[in-house]
Design an enzyme around this catalytic site. Structure first.
Site, mmCIF file in Angstrom:
data_model
loop_
_atom_site.group_PDB
_atom_site.id
_atom_site.type_symbol
_atom_site.label_atom_id
_atom_site.label_comp_id
_atom_site.label_asym_id
_atom_site.label_seq_id
_atom_site.Cartn_x
_atom_site.Cartn_y
_atom_site.Cartn_z
ATOM 1 N N LYS A 120 53.321 37.578 36.018
ATOM 2 C CA LYS A 120 52.954 36.637 34.960
ATOM 3 C C LYS A 120 52.162 37.331 33.859
ATOM 4 O O LYS A 120 52.461 37.168 32.667
ATOM 5 C CB LYS A 120 52.130 35.480 35.530
ATOM 6 N N ASP A 138 53.088 29.899 34.371
ATOM 7 C CA ASP A 138 51.840 29.598 35.070
ATOM 8 C C ASP A 138 51.949 28.176 35.626
ATOM 9 O O ASP A 138 53.026 27.573 35.633
ATOM 10 C CB ASP A 138 50.642 29.746 34.122
#
Length: 219
Positions: A120, A138
């Protein structure tokens, strides 16, 4: 949500926010890298408060390395998991100096090799700094993608892969920022603000809720 609806979804978000970007404060790729590492399980507001004090003192790999773990902790101690983050940041600074001449690499593998940097975080850097059409997922984006029907998946990676497949190419570069802002301020976890949502007419959740309401009213 079908592909025509997905296109309308992003075109609508674009019309309301033509140039979305991160809410983290930064002036260099390195500053953003550190801010994103710090943002894990923390708010952007909290991270900005810490880095606004840290960066005037140390905003390069060497300067933060010179602070040492204890020195760095004093600046980030208001952020969750600050002990582990301080250790990772110091290790990351050392690697950047030893292997990358102090520069943030533009390669995913090199980014993910840095302590405290996962997929991420790497996606955020690749997209925001180096303008690559990747999408970091997320908790906000995971929720929005599943709730709206934009890209359903049981895992973060499954949602990322689906988004990369179904988001129209012309919207991929900014999709991450549109989705995270939408999830942060409108499509919130506990009580989504459907009455303020500009794409509610395209949303599976909103249609289901409306259908339930009509059924209850009839009964």
């Amino acid at each position: 949500m079908n592909q025509a609806q997905r296109r309308e979804f992003f075109a609508t978000l674009q019309a309301h926010n033509p140039a979305p970007t991160t809410e983290l404060n930064y002036r260099s790729p390195f500053e953003l890298l550190i801010a994103v590492i710090l943002s894990a399980q923390a708010t952007d507001v909290g991270v900005n408060k810490a880095t606004d004090k840290l960066y005037p003192v140390a905003n390069t790999p060497q300067a933060i390395l010179d602070l040492g773990v204890e020195g760095l902790r004093q600046y980030i101690k208001t952020i969750g998991l600050f002990n582990g983050k301080a250790d990772n940041i110091i290790k990351t600074c050392r690697i950047l100096l030893e292997k990358h001449r102090g520069e943030v690499p533009q390669d995913r593998a090199a980014l993910e090799a840095l302590p405290g940097v996962g997929r991420k975080t790497a996606n955020v850097i690749l997209n925001t700094v180096f303008r690559q059409p990747v999408i970091a997922v997320d908790t906000h984006i995971f929720r929005v993608a599943n709730r709206t029907g934009l890209a359903k998946g049981k895992t973060v990676r499954a949602v990322e892969d689906k988004l990369m497949k179904v988001v129209p190419d012309e919207f991929k570069l900014d999709a991450h920022h549109w989705l995270i802002l939408h999830g942060r301020y409108i499509c919130v976890a506990r009580k989504p603000k459907c009455d303020q949502c500009v794409v509610s007419h395209l949303c599976d959740y909103f249609r289901d809720q409306s259908r339930r309401t009509r059924t209850m009213e009839k009964s």
